[in-house]
Scaffold this motif. Structure first.
Motif, PDB file in Angstrom:
ATOM      1  N   ALA A  67      -5.332   0.626   1.512  1.00  0.00           N
ATOM      2  CA  ALA A  67      -5.370   1.999   1.006  1.00  0.00           C
ATOM      3  C   ALA A  67      -6.432   2.753   1.795  1.00  0.00           C
ATOM      4  CB  ALA A  67      -5.712   2.011  -0.479  1.00  0.00           C
ATOM      5  N   ASP A  68      -6.067   3.912   2.278  1.00  0.00           N
ATOM      6  CA  ASP A  68      -6.973   4.734   3.121  1.00  0.00           C
ATOM      7  C   ASP A  68      -7.564   3.924   4.278  1.00  0.00           C
ATOM      8  OD1 ASP A  68      -6.561   7.002   1.630  1.00  0.00           O
ATOM      9  OD2 ASP A  68      -8.111   6.431   0.183  1.00  0.00           O
ATOM     10  N   SER A  78      -0.732   4.551   4.429  1.00  0.00           N
ATOM     11  CA  SER A  78      -2.009   3.872   4.197  1.00  0.00           C
ATOM     12  C   SER A  78      -2.458   3.047   5.420  1.00  0.00           C
ATOM     13  CB  SER A  78      -1.905   2.956   2.981  1.00  0.00           C
ATOM     14  OG  SER A  78      -0.862   2.024   3.164  1.00  0.00           O
ATOM     15  N   THR A 134      -3.805  -5.698   0.114  1.00  0.00           N
ATOM     16  CA  THR A 134      -3.615  -4.296  -0.241  1.00  0.00           C
ATOM     17  C   THR A 134      -4.329  -3.425   0.782  1.00  0.00           C
ATOM     18  OG1 THR A 134      -3.613  -4.924  -2.547  1.00  0.00           O
ATOM     19  CG2 THR A 134      -3.925  -2.597  -2.068  1.00  0.00           C
ATOM     20  N   GLY A 182       0.840  -1.184   0.000  1.00  0.00           N
ATOM     21  CA  GLY A 182       0.000   0.000   0.000  1.00  0.00           C
ATOM     22  C   GLY A 182       0.872   1.230   0.000  1.00  0.00           C
ATOM     23  N   PRO A 183       0.330   2.363  -0.370  1.00  0.00           N
ATOM     24  CA  PRO A 183       1.130   3.595  -0.393  1.00  0.00           C
ATOM     25  C   PRO A 183       1.546   4.020   1.015  1.00  0.00           C
ATOM     26  CG  PRO A 183      -1.173   4.083  -0.833  1.00  0.00           C
ATOM     27  CD  PRO A 183      -1.069   2.602  -0.780  1.00  0.00           C
ATOM     28  N   LYS A 202      -0.239   0.411   6.777  1.00  0.00           N
ATOM     29  CA  LYS A 202       0.439  -0.897   6.775  1.00  0.00           C
ATOM     30  C   LYS A 202       1.133  -1.162   8.115  1.00  0.00           C
ATOM     31  CE  LYS A 202       3.342  -0.124   3.405  1.00  0.00           C
ATOM     32  NZ  LYS A 202       3.051   1.244   2.973  1.00  0.00           N
TER      33      LYS A 202
END
Lengths: 239, 378
Positions: free
Chosen positions: A218-219, A45, A216, A41-42, A47
């Motif tokens: 994200a947000d 995010s 994954t 993930g970015p 993680k």
């Protein structure tokens, strides 16, 4: 497959009122024996937050974590330490070996702390050092090892006390591609051999095909992708 | 104790050897400083009470409100007979203490403390490397300590000087009769002393020294003398020694200074230890976080810090004790030697170790506040 760890509706928020920030939003996840998952993930995010909760280092704001069907009591620090001592193995971004202990001592203290017998520690240590090609490094100090060698020692340390869950936080971030790939392959091989649940956080999308599951985030929302879809996805930060 | 605590604690300490050595040296010097001050105090106390303790008697009879041996005032000589007649007293004899002027053969003047002894020489020197103590019963003859030779301007038996303008002859030299004042002791007979100490009448002395009958209770005999002999104060040897020491220590203020300096020495040691331990803990805070994350209990980490504290303190105390031992030997022949007793040494070591444990409080607090999740942030 046997379920080893499960997240049920886990959320994590920081702050309060107008500045409330929800980092994780109702994460549900089940992890099985011998299964290797990668968490991508970015940046920002969630993680590391999720990994910290899985590692019993951070309490969730909502939801519960189950390990071997037992609910983890996050309000009892001592029982959290016991879970980490017996059931979890960690691999950190920079190996985090104790610089004043030799490689052998770095590994042995984890075994002793987990309550293993000296003979068992010795046999286990010999086996892991052999498998990870670290036998000649046994009496050296971390500063005398390369980054790749240090991460291999970190793998041995994470597995020595036979944990059922191994968590790795960007174990290849400080390594070049070839060394990093070798380290991850070794980690996967050893974790599978030990039938441990493995969760690895990484930014390196080239590693994804090596894992059984790709998670994954994200947000703050967790989802699972198929191998091909994940590899083609472009939001990951390239190494 | 977790089996991991000791190896982790010691290896963490030894990893930075220069700092380890400097810390041990710092603690050793601080311990030595405190031990030397306390040793000075003990030496001083022993010096203060040496004549009383070495007199070999059980009870001292003196004028009321006598503060210390050195400031004895006149009591009638017949008190000796009065005391001797008390039940439980086996033997009694007198002693005279006075301050007079001594003139070197070269003409230099100093004040000396004259101790006039009775027939059995009770209260006199206990070691005589040169001459014989009985020589003091010869006219004009005195015995002085070998430490005072230079101060008194004498070198050998037979040398002459003057006290209050009258001739004195050196009849011998004693050993170990120290004084912390600038006035050396001069031993002679009571009869000789009365010739020199002008403010005493011929029928006056300062003290009656008493030995009790075998099997008699010293406190009972003391109380009996106090009841039967008027206008005197009666103390056991231990009581009189304590009173003399207390006078010089507390009423003159000198002892308090020594005690404060000793306490400061210990405080400096504790501060050095605390700062160093805290610096070591801060240097290894990431390692502690790693250990916490890996499942080491807070208790184990506290044991690591305490082990380090006791190791540093223990080594510092050992090195400091060696320095103190050397200093004790070197000062043995000086007017105020460094001395200690098993109880004082044990108390000092225990107190120092307690300071070491207390000094680890800041480090333990830092560990207590540690959040293991920091391992994921590098």
């Amino acid at each position: 497959m046997k379920s080893v760890m499960a997240c049920q509706g886990i959320s994590k928020s920081y702050g309060a009122g107008d500045i409330l920030e929800r980092v994780l939003k109702r994460v549900d996840l089940e992890l099985f024996e011998g299964q290797a998952s990668v968490l991508v993930g970015p940046s920002g995010s969630g993680k590391t937050t999720l990994l910290s909760i899985l590692g019993c280092l951070l309490a969730p704001s909502e939801g519960q974590l189950l390990i071997a069907d037992q609910t983890v009591n996050f309000s009892d620090k001592s029982s959290l330490t016991e879970v980490r001592r017996k059931k979890l193995g960690f691999i950190f971004q920079h190996a985090q070996l104790l610089p004043f202990l030799t490689i052998e001592e770095n590994l042995a203290i984890v075994g002793r702390n987990a309550g293993m017998e000296d003979m068992d520690i010795k046999q286990r240590l010999d086996g892991l050092l052999q498998r990870l090609e670290l036998k000649v490094m046994r009496y050296k100090y971390p500063a005398q090892l390369s980054g790749g060698q240090r991460q291999r020692v970190a793998i041995a340390r994470a597995l020595l006390h036979r944990p059922s869950i191994v968590l790795a936080d960007e174990p290849t971030a400080a390594l070049d591609w070839n060394t990093g790939k070798t380290v991850v392959e070794l980690l996967l091989e050893q974790a599978r051999l030990e039938k441990a649940v493995l969760v690895v956080v990484t930014h390196d999308t080239r590693m994804l095909p090596l894992f059984d599951r790709i998670l994954t985030i994200a947000d703050g929302l967790l989802s699972e992708q198929r191998q091909t879809a994940a590899v083609e996805n472009t939001f990951y930060t390239q190494p | 104790m977790n089996s991991v605590a000791i190896p982790v604690a010691t290896q963490m300490l030894f990893h930075n050897r220069p700092r380890f050595i400097m810390t041990v040296v710092g603690i050793a010097i601080a311990f030595f400083l405190a031990a030397a001050q306390i040793g000075l105090l003990v030496g001083w106390i022993n010096t203060n009470s040496a004549i009383i303790k070495h007199a070999g008697v059980d009870i001292w009879v003196m004028a009321q409100e006598t503060r210390t041996l050195d400031y004895g005032t006149a009591i009638p000589r017949h008190r000796i007979q009065q005391v001797s007649s008390v039940q439980g007293v086996a033997w009694a004899e007198g002693m005279l203490v006075g301050w007079v002027n001594w003139q070197h053969p070269e003409g230099k003047h100093i004040t000396v403390e004259v101790i006039g002894l009775d027939k059995a020489n009770a209260g006199g020197p206990w070691l005589m490397p040169e001459g014989n103590i009985s020589s003091i019963h010869l006219p004009q003859t005195v015995v002085v300590d070998e430490l005072s030779k230079q101060t008194l301007g004498v070198r050998q038996i037979g040398d002459e000087a003057e006290m209050e303008g009258r001739r004195v002859i050196i009849g011998g030299f004693s050993r170990g009769v120290r004084t912390f004042t600038a006035s050396p002791f001069v031993f002679t007979s009571i009869d000789n002393a009365l010739d020199y100490v002008a403010y005493y009448q011929d029928d006056e002395i300062s003290y009656v020294l008493v030995r009790i009958d075998p099997g008699a209770d010293v406190m009972q005999v003391r109380d009996r003398i106090a009841r039967e002999v008027s206008h005197v104060e009666v103390l056991t040897t231990a009581e009189f020694a304590e009173r003399s020491v207390k006078y010089w220590m507390l009423e003159t203020g000198v002892g308090i200074t020594v005690i404060i300096t000793a306490a400061l020495g210990l405080l400096v040691g504790a501060v050095i230890m605390s700062q160093t331990l805290f610096a070591i803990t801060q240097d290894h805070i990431a390692n502690y976080a790693t250990l916490l994350a890996l499942g080491f209990h807070q208790k184990t980490l506290r044991q690591i810090v305490l082990t380090q504290s006791l190791s540093l303190g223990g080594l510092g105390i050992v090195v400091g004790s060696v320095l103190f031992f050397i200093a004790c030997n070197a000062s043995a022949t000086t007017p105020i030697p460094l001395e200690t007793t098993p109880m004082v040494s044990t108390s000092l070591i225990l107190f120092s170790l307690l300071c070491c444990i207390a000094s680890s409080w800041f480090s333990i607090r830092a560990i207590f506040k540690l959040d293991p999740v920091m391992v994921f942030h590098g």
